[in-house]
Scaffold this motif. Sequence first.
Motif, PDB file in Angstrom:
ATOM      1  N   GLU A   1       0.800  -1.225   0.000  1.00 13.05           N
ATOM      2  CA  GLU A   1       0.000   0.000   0.000  1.00 13.05           C
ATOM      3  C   GLU A   1       0.834   1.278   0.000  1.00 13.05           C
ATOM      4  O   GLU A   1       0.291   2.383  -0.050  1.00 13.05           O
ATOM      5  N   TRP A   2       2.158   1.139   0.037  1.00 13.32           N
ATOM      6  CA  TRP A   2       3.009   2.316   0.206  1.00 13.32           C
ATOM      7  C   TRP A   2       3.687   2.724  -1.081  1.00 13.32           C
ATOM      8  O   TRP A   2       4.190   1.883  -1.830  1.00 13.32           O
ATOM      9  N   ARG A   3       3.736   4.023  -1.314  1.00 16.68           N
ATOM     10  CA  ARG A   3       4.513   4.579  -2.424  1.00 16.68           C
ATOM     11  C   ARG A   3       5.789   5.178  -1.851  1.00 16.68           C
ATOM     12  O   ARG A   3       5.730   5.987  -0.917  1.00 16.68           O
ATOM     13  N   VAL A   4       6.930   4.814  -2.414  1.00 18.49           N
ATOM     14  CA  VAL A   4       8.217   5.260  -1.883  1.00 18.49           C
ATOM     15  C   VAL A   4       9.077   5.802  -3.015  1.00 18.49           C
ATOM     16  O   VAL A   4       8.870   5.494  -4.190  1.00 18.49           O
ATOM     17  N   GLY A   5      10.050   6.624  -2.626  1.00 21.24           N
ATOM     18  CA  GLY A   5      10.949   7.211  -3.602  1.00 21.24           C
ATOM     19  C   GLY A   5      12.237   7.662  -2.958  1.00 21.24           C
ATOM     20  O   GLY A   5      12.588   7.220  -1.850  1.00 21.24           O
ATOM     21  N   ALA A   6      12.930   8.565  -3.611  1.00 23.36           N
ATOM     22  CA  ALA A   6      14.263   8.978  -3.169  1.00 23.36           C
ATOM     23  C   ALA A   6      14.253   9.712  -1.841  1.00 23.36           C
ATOM     24  O   ALA A   6      15.314   9.889  -1.229  1.00 23.36           O
ATOM     25  N   ALA A   7      13.095  10.155  -1.372  1.00 24.71           N
ATOM     26  CA  ALA A   7      13.015  10.808  -0.071  1.00 24.71           C
ATOM     27  C   ALA A   7      12.911   9.795   1.066  1.00 24.71           C
ATOM     28  O   ALA A   7      12.804  10.175   2.236  1.00 24.71           O
ATOM     29  N   ASP A   8      12.971   8.507   0.719  1.00 26.39           N
ATOM     30  CA  ASP A   8      12.815   7.440   1.712  1.00 26.39           C
ATOM     31  C   ASP A   8      14.056   6.569   1.800  1.00 26.39           C
ATOM     32  O   ASP A   8      14.847   6.493   0.860  1.00 26.39           O
ATOM     33  N   VAL A   9      14.170   5.893   2.934  1.00 32.40           N
ATOM     34  CA  VAL A   9      15.215   4.907   3.167  1.00 32.40           C
ATOM     35  C   VAL A   9      14.551   3.546   3.334  1.00 32.40           C
ATOM     36  O   VAL A   9      13.509   3.429   3.987  1.00 32.40           O
ATOM     37  N   ALA A  10      15.133   2.531   2.713  1.00 28.55           N
ATOM     38  CA  ALA A  10      14.676   1.152   2.889  1.00 28.55           C
ATOM     39  C   ALA A  10      15.558   0.464   3.921  1.00 28.55           C
ATOM     40  O   ALA A  10      16.788   0.531   3.842  1.00 28.55           O
ATOM     41  N   LEU A  11      14.921  -0.187   4.886  1.00 22.88           N
ATOM     42  CA  LEU A  11      15.603  -0.982   5.902  1.00 22.88           C
ATOM     43  C   LEU A  11      15.047  -2.395   5.816  1.00 22.88           C
ATOM     44  O   LEU A  11      13.825  -2.580   5.868  1.00 22.88           O
ATOM     45  N   ALA A  12      15.914  -3.382   5.697  1.00 23.01           N
ATOM     46  CA  ALA A  12      15.441  -4.747   5.480  1.00 23.01           C
ATOM     47  C   ALA A  12      16.259  -5.737   6.286  1.00 23.01           C
ATOM     48  O   ALA A  12      17.488  -5.622   6.378  1.00 23.01           O
ATOM     49  N   ASP A  13      15.567  -6.706   6.860  1.00 27.64           N
ATOM     50  CA  ASP A  13      16.222  -7.816   7.562  1.00 27.64           C
ATOM     51  C   ASP A  13      15.280  -9.007   7.534  1.00 27.64           C
ATOM     52  O   ASP A  13      14.322  -9.036   6.753  1.00 27.64           O
ATOM     53  N   GLU A  14      15.518  -9.993   8.393  1.00 24.78           N
ATOM     54  CA  GLU A  14      14.714 -11.209   8.338  1.00 24.78           C
ATOM     55  C   GLU A  14      13.268 -10.998   8.779  1.00 24.78           C
ATOM     56  O   GLU A  14      12.410 -11.847   8.516  1.00 24.78           O
ATOM     57  N   ASP A  15      12.969  -9.885   9.438  1.00 20.92           N
ATOM     58  CA  ASP A  15      11.585  -9.591   9.797  1.00 20.92           C
ATOM     59  C   ASP A  15      10.812  -8.962   8.651  1.00 20.92           C
ATOM     60  O   ASP A  15       9.578  -8.892   8.693  1.00 20.92           O
ATOM     61  N   GLY A  16      11.511  -8.450   7.632  1.00 19.85           N
ATOM     62  CA  GLY A  16      10.833  -7.835   6.500  1.00 19.85           C
ATOM     63  C   GLY A  16      11.492  -6.546   6.074  1.00 19.85           C
ATOM     64  O   GLY A  16      12.662  -6.295   6.359  1.00 19.85           O
ATOM     65  N   VAL A  17      10.708  -5.709   5.401  1.00 19.15           N
ATOM     66  CA  VAL A  17      11.220  -4.455   4.832  1.00 19.15           C
ATOM     67  C   VAL A  17      10.390  -3.298   5.365  1.00 19.15           C
ATOM     68  O   VAL A  17       9.159  -3.349   5.375  1.00 19.15           O
ATOM     69  N   LEU A  18      11.083  -2.257   5.808  1.00 18.81           N
ATOM     70  CA  LEU A  18      10.461  -1.072   6.380  1.00 18.81           C
ATOM     71  C   LEU A  18      10.985   0.147   5.634  1.00 18.81           C
ATOM     72  O   LEU A  18      12.181   0.233   5.342  1.00 18.81           O
ATOM     73  N   PHE A  19      10.098   1.092   5.356  1.00 20.62           N
ATOM     74  CA  PHE A  19      10.492   2.337   4.698  1.00 20.62           C
ATOM     75  C   PHE A  19      10.282   3.501   5.660  1.00 20.62           C
ATOM     76  O   PHE A  19       9.224   3.611   6.289  1.00 20.62           O
ATOM     77  N   VAL A  20      11.300   4.353   5.792  1.00 23.80           N
ATOM     78  CA  VAL A  20      11.220   5.507   6.691  1.00 23.80           C
ATOM     79  C   VAL A  20      11.667   6.756   5.950  1.00 23.80           C
ATOM     80  O   VAL A  20      12.446   6.677   4.983  1.00 23.80           O
ATOM     81  N   PRO A  21      11.215   7.926   6.380  1.00 25.35           N
ATOM     82  CA  PRO A  21      11.663   9.166   5.727  1.00 25.35           C
ATOM     83  C   PRO A  21      13.169   9.356   5.929  1.00 25.35           C
ATOM     84  O   PRO A  21      13.678   9.258   7.046  1.00 25.35           O
ATOM     85  N   ALA A  22      13.865   9.664   4.858  1.00 23.95           N
ATOM     86  CA  ALA A  22      15.321   9.820   4.944  1.00 23.95           C
ATOM     87  C   ALA A  22      15.713  10.920   5.916  1.00 23.95           C
ATOM     88  O   ALA A  22      16.726  10.800   6.620  1.00 23.95           O
ATOM     89  N   ASP A  23      14.919  11.987   5.984  1.00 22.39           N
ATOM     90  CA  ASP A  23      15.299  13.111   6.840  1.00 22.39           C
ATOM     91  C   ASP A  23      14.982  12.882   8.317  1.00 22.39           C
ATOM     92  O   ASP A  23      15.234  13.763   9.136  1.00 22.39           O
TER      93      ASP A  23
END
Length: 237
Positions: free
Chosen positions: A152-174
């Motif tokens: 359900e999420w739209r992401v782009g260059a203003a975001d950071v992707a964090l991923a590990d064995e629990d899954g993938v999370l997107f957070v604001p880069a700033d």
Amino acid sequence: MSMDPDSLRRRFAALTTAHVADACLRVGVAVRCAPAGLGPVVAGGRAAGRVRPARHVGSVDIFLEAIDRAAPGDVLVVDNAGRTDEACVGDLVVLEAQAAGLAGVVVWGLHRDSVDIRAVGLPVFSLGTTPTGPRRLDARPADALLSAEVGEWRVGAADVALADEDGVLFVPADRTGELFDLAESIRDVERRQADRIRAGEPLRVQVGFGAYLAAREDQPSLTFRDHLRRVGAAIEE
């Protein structure tokens, strides 16, 4: 504050996506998790980096162009609409991403060439695998390299992707610095609680659970979170 790729990778190495998700909840940042099932191709895989989006339309050139525009430390985030009828990323794309210095690949869809991808060693996260590649070529959207949808999420260059064995999370880069500071505090609380359990002090004792149950008898609407705030205790779930 935004973080440089080395600092981002170093600090996330001592955290989990769960710690950062809890931090998001604490400060009111939307918890943007990829849907359950999107996980690492290789157990233990981890990646952290600014999102480099690419929307797949049936041809590999979209990935080559995204990689060409990427900076070292970026994470290629591939939007294939969660399709399970085709693989859109294989070993050559992953190898190309590694050669360009990317930190990983996240695929909202399927991959193939699993053995070769594991041999490459770059962290890859996807919904799973199938042998067949795409048998279509769709029109390319004008913003195909500007944003990607993952669930359900739209992401782009203003975001950071964090991923590990629990899954993938997107957070604001700033806000990564602020979120990592809080996530480290949450991690430390959890570790202290775990150490106390191992030393013989149950978590129920640490948080005054008996007192909570007694108080709830008199005040049925009392929540456990309300109780923790009252007693100044903490528990990370």
